[in-house]
Write a protein that holds these residues in place. Structure first.
Motif, PDB file in Angstrom:
ATOM      1  N   ARG A 146       8.034   5.639   6.991  1.00 61.51           N
ATOM      2  CA  ARG A 146       7.522   5.320   8.327  1.00 61.51           C
ATOM      3  C   ARG A 146       8.661   5.167   9.321  1.00 61.51           C
ATOM      4  O   ARG A 146       8.609   5.709  10.441  1.00 61.51           O
ATOM      5  N   GLU A 147       9.701   4.425   8.932  1.00 58.43           N
ATOM      6  CA  GLU A 147      10.783   4.145   9.867  1.00 58.43           C
ATOM      7  C   GLU A 147      11.601   5.386  10.196  1.00 58.43           C
ATOM      8  O   GLU A 147      12.033   5.571  11.342  1.00 58.43           O
ATOM      9  N   GLU A 148      11.845   6.240   9.219  1.00 56.28           N
ATOM     10  CA  GLU A 148      12.721   7.390   9.455  1.00 56.28           C
ATOM     11  C   GLU A 148      11.975   8.626   9.946  1.00 56.28           C
ATOM     12  O   GLU A 148      12.553   9.454  10.660  1.00 56.28           O
ATOM     13  N   TYR A 149      10.705   8.771   9.567  1.00 57.12           N
ATOM     14  CA  TYR A 149       9.990  10.009   9.882  1.00 57.12           C
ATOM     15  C   TYR A 149       8.670   9.789  10.632  1.00 57.12           C
ATOM     16  O   TYR A 149       8.025  10.761  11.025  1.00 57.12           O
ATOM     17  N   GLY A 150       8.275   8.542  10.810  1.00 58.18           N
ATOM     18  CA  GLY A 150       7.041   8.258  11.532  1.00 58.18           C
ATOM     19  C   GLY A 150       5.788   8.675  10.793  1.00 58.18           C
ATOM     20  O   GLY A 150       4.748   8.917  11.416  1.00 58.18           O
ATOM     21  N   LEU A 151       5.852   8.741   9.464  1.00 58.13           N
ATOM     22  CA  LEU A 151       4.735   9.204   8.661  1.00 58.13           C
ATOM     23  C   LEU A 151       4.037   8.044   7.958  1.00 58.13           C
ATOM     24  O   LEU A 151       4.680   7.067   7.555  1.00 58.13           O
ATOM     25  N   GLN A 152       2.729   8.183   7.778  1.00 59.01           N
ATOM     26  CA  GLN A 152       1.956   7.217   7.004  1.00 59.01           C
ATOM     27  C   GLN A 152       1.964   7.627   5.544  1.00 59.01           C
ATOM     28  O   GLN A 152       1.654   8.768   5.198  1.00 59.01           O
ATOM     29  N   PHE A 153       2.287   6.700   4.694  1.00 60.22           N
ATOM     30  CA  PHE A 153       2.360   6.902   3.242  1.00 60.22           C
ATOM     31  C   PHE A 153       0.944   6.895   2.663  1.00 60.22           C
ATOM     32  O   PHE A 153       0.221   5.917   2.812  1.00 60.22           O
ATOM     33  N   GLN A 154       0.555   7.992   2.019  1.00 66.01           N
ATOM     34  CA  GLN A 154      -0.763   8.105   1.393  1.00 66.01           C
ATOM     35  C   GLN A 154      -0.570   8.315  -0.113  1.00 66.01           C
ATOM     36  O   GLN A 154      -0.163   9.387  -0.548  1.00 66.01           O
ATOM     37  N   PHE A 155      -0.854   7.273  -0.874  1.00 70.61           N
ATOM     38  CA  PHE A 155      -0.617   7.329  -2.320  1.00 70.61           C
ATOM     39  C   PHE A 155      -1.798   7.975  -3.032  1.00 70.61           C
ATOM     40  O   PHE A 155      -2.952   7.615  -2.807  1.00 70.61           O
ATOM     41  N   HIS A 156      -1.499   8.908  -3.920  1.00 66.69           N
ATOM     42  CA  HIS A 156      -2.507   9.760  -4.559  1.00 66.69           C
ATOM     43  C   HIS A 156      -2.621   9.426  -6.051  1.00 66.69           C
ATOM     44  O   HIS A 156      -1.815   9.893  -6.856  1.00 66.69           O
ATOM     45  N   PRO A 157      -3.600   8.599  -6.470  1.00 70.14           N
ATOM     46  CA  PRO A 157      -3.837   8.424  -7.901  1.00 70.14           C
ATOM     47  C   PRO A 157      -4.116   9.780  -8.556  1.00 70.14           C
ATOM     48  O   PRO A 157      -4.776  10.647  -7.967  1.00 70.14           O
ATOM     49  N   HIS A 158      -3.649   9.946  -9.781  1.00 68.11           N
ATOM     50  CA  HIS A 158      -3.685  11.277 -10.404  1.00 68.11           C
ATOM     51  C   HIS A 158      -3.859  11.135 -11.908  1.00 68.11           C
ATOM     52  O   HIS A 158      -3.326  10.220 -12.531  1.00 68.11           O
ATOM     53  N   ALA A 159      -4.614  12.052 -12.489  1.00 67.34           N
ATOM     54  CA  ALA A 159      -4.785  12.080 -13.941  1.00 67.34           C
ATOM     55  C   ALA A 159      -3.434  12.216 -14.633  1.00 67.34           C
ATOM     56  O   ALA A 159      -2.520  12.878 -14.132  1.00 67.34           O
ATOM     57  N   ASP A 160      -3.315  11.591 -15.807  1.00 67.97           N
ATOM     58  CA  ASP A 160      -2.100  11.630 -16.628  1.00 67.97           C
ATOM     59  C   ASP A 160      -0.896  11.000 -15.935  1.00 67.97           C
ATOM     60  O   ASP A 160       0.252  11.351 -16.208  1.00 67.97           O
ATOM     61  N   THR A 161      -1.170  10.063 -15.004  1.00 60.26           N
ATOM     62  CA  THR A 161      -0.110   9.243 -14.437  1.00 60.26           C
ATOM     63  C   THR A 161      -0.481   7.783 -14.661  1.00 60.26           C
ATOM     64  O   THR A 161      -1.563   7.471 -15.169  1.00 60.26           O
ATOM     65  N   HIS A 162       0.391   6.889 -14.260  1.00 62.71           N
ATOM     66  CA  HIS A 162       0.144   5.476 -14.500  1.00 62.71           C
ATOM     67  C   HIS A 162      -0.848   4.860 -13.515  1.00 62.71           C
ATOM     68  O   HIS A 162      -1.280   3.723 -13.713  1.00 62.71           O
ATOM     69  N   VAL A 163      -1.180   5.573 -12.467  1.00 62.74           N
ATOM     70  CA  VAL A 163      -2.210   5.101 -11.537  1.00 62.74           C
ATOM     71  C   VAL A 163      -3.323   6.134 -11.584  1.00 62.74           C
ATOM     72  O   VAL A 163      -3.343   7.101 -10.831  1.00 62.74           O
ATOM     73  N   ASP A 164      -4.242   5.920 -12.504  1.00 64.43           N
ATOM     74  CA  ASP A 164      -5.238   6.944 -12.818  1.00 64.43           C
ATOM     75  C   ASP A 164      -6.655   6.378 -12.848  1.00 64.43           C
ATOM     76  O   ASP A 164      -7.520   6.800 -12.095  1.00 64.43           O
ATOM     77  N   THR A 165      -6.910   5.404 -13.694  1.00 61.99           N
ATOM     78  CA  THR A 165      -8.237   4.832 -13.856  1.00 61.99           C
ATOM     79  C   THR A 165      -8.590   3.924 -12.680  1.00 61.99           C
ATOM     80  O   THR A 165      -7.716   3.525 -11.889  1.00 61.99           O
ATOM     81  N   HIS A 166      -9.866   3.596 -12.576  1.00 63.45           N
ATOM     82  CA  HIS A 166     -10.313   2.689 -11.516  1.00 63.45           C
ATOM     83  C   HIS A 166      -9.550   1.365 -11.604  1.00 63.45           C
ATOM     84  O   HIS A 166      -9.099   0.828 -10.583  1.00 63.45           O
ATOM     85  N   GLU A 167      -9.403   0.855 -12.806  1.00 59.84           N
ATOM     86  CA  GLU A 167      -8.690  -0.413 -12.997  1.00 59.84           C
ATOM     87  C   GLU A 167      -7.251  -0.321 -12.501  1.00 59.84           C
ATOM     88  O   GLU A 167      -6.747  -1.237 -11.826  1.00 59.84           O
TER      89      GLU A 167
END
Length: 300
Positions: A146-167
């Motif tokens: 945000r500070e360097e590029y003025g962009l909003q960070f949008q995190f993408h949960p993804h299969a076979d990663t550590h942020v995957d299931t609803h929990e």
């Protein structure tokens, strides 16, 4: 009050997963065909697939009446001493994204299972001790983007990663700063991992900042989970399918998104790497026609 969601597409719907791969369609063909299918908005896709020179890329987009909505890049901040290597990749994608006038950067966590072979390369779950520094690093990354590029960070949960299931998505949201970190809700990946898209929208309306519209074939997904195969092989078997043939149902999702009364981009994706070069365009055209018809004014 409702607000129309802004529709777009991405290289992913043309079977593009990598910056350079002989099995993928050339970038010129992707741009020609995504415009021919009716779309006016696209994502950057894998950094290096589309031209990385901002002037040339803008010229190519302008020629086809296309605008960029977001860049896309992976992160691996759960690993020790990973800041510098992550920032090198992320900052390159962020710089080009900002130069294109886009306002969002979609960031995806790296895999614990090799997407090509399906082999286990890390433990599937982060430990309690790993979650805290990981979330702190994500907040730092979002702040710096945000500070360097003025962009909003949008995190993408993804299969076979550590942020995957609803929990795990819930845990991630609880651990990160809502003023910095929004969610790219990928409806296909949430469904693939057994989550509830509508519940996430209802429970976290202020964290839904960007959307990937995607459906999965539940029969293929069930077999993939039963056999323990990786996401890449599941895609090759047809796990991601053309709407309205899979789940989640699109009309309730569109209803819920438009009710958020905020500017949202909804980018159509259909993972199908690898695929015959003539396959994507007809699917993209049918998908565009279906979504704009079933959208009932909720998509523009």
């Amino acid at each position: 009050m409702t607000r129309a969601v802004k529709l777009g597409s991405a290289p992913d719907s043309w079977g593009v997963w990598f910056p350079d791969d002989p099995q993928q369609v050339p970038w010129q063909r992707f741009l020609d065909e995504v415009a021919a299918a009716g779309y006016t908005r696209i994502e950057l896709g894998p950094h290096g697939y589309l031209p990385t020179d901002p002037s040339r890329l803008k010229e190519e987009l302008d020629q086809r009446g296309l605008e960029m909505t977001a860049g896309t890049i992976f992160e691996h901040l759960h690993r020790p001493d990973s800041w510098d290597s992550t920032w090198q990749d992320v900052s390159a994608a962020a710089s080009l994204t900002a130069a294109m006038g886009a306002k969002h950067l979609v960031v995806i966590p790296d895999f614990w299972r090799d997407p090509a072979t399906g082999d286990l390369i890390e433990e599937p779950q982060l430990t309690d001790e790993q979650w805290t520094p990981y979330a702190r690093n994500i907040d730092r990354l979002a702040r710096q983007i945000r500070e360097e590029y003025g962009l909003q960070f949008q995190f993408h949960p993804h299969a076979d990663t550590h942020v995957d299931t609803h929990e795990n998505v819930e845990r991630f949201l609880a651990a990160t700063d809502p003023s910095l970190v929004s969610l790219c809700l990928d409806t296909g990946h949430i469904s693939y991992c057994g989550g509830d898209n509508l519940k996430l929208i209802r429970d976290h309306p202020d964290r839904i900042g960007y959307v990937h519209l995607k459906q999965v074939d539940p029969a293929v997904v069930d077999r993939a989970h039963a056999e323990g195969i990786g996401f890449g092989e599941a895609v090759r078997r047809g796990a991601m399918c053309e709407p309205p043939l899979g789940i989640p149902e699109m009309p309730p999702i569109l209803d819920a998104l438009s009710a958020l009364d905020t500017e949202l981009f909804a980018i159509v994706e259909q993972d199908m790497y690898p695929c015959p070069p003539d396959q994507p365009l007809p699917i993209a055209q049918r998908t565009y026609d279906y979504l704009t018809t079933c959208g009932g004014g909720r998509l523009v």
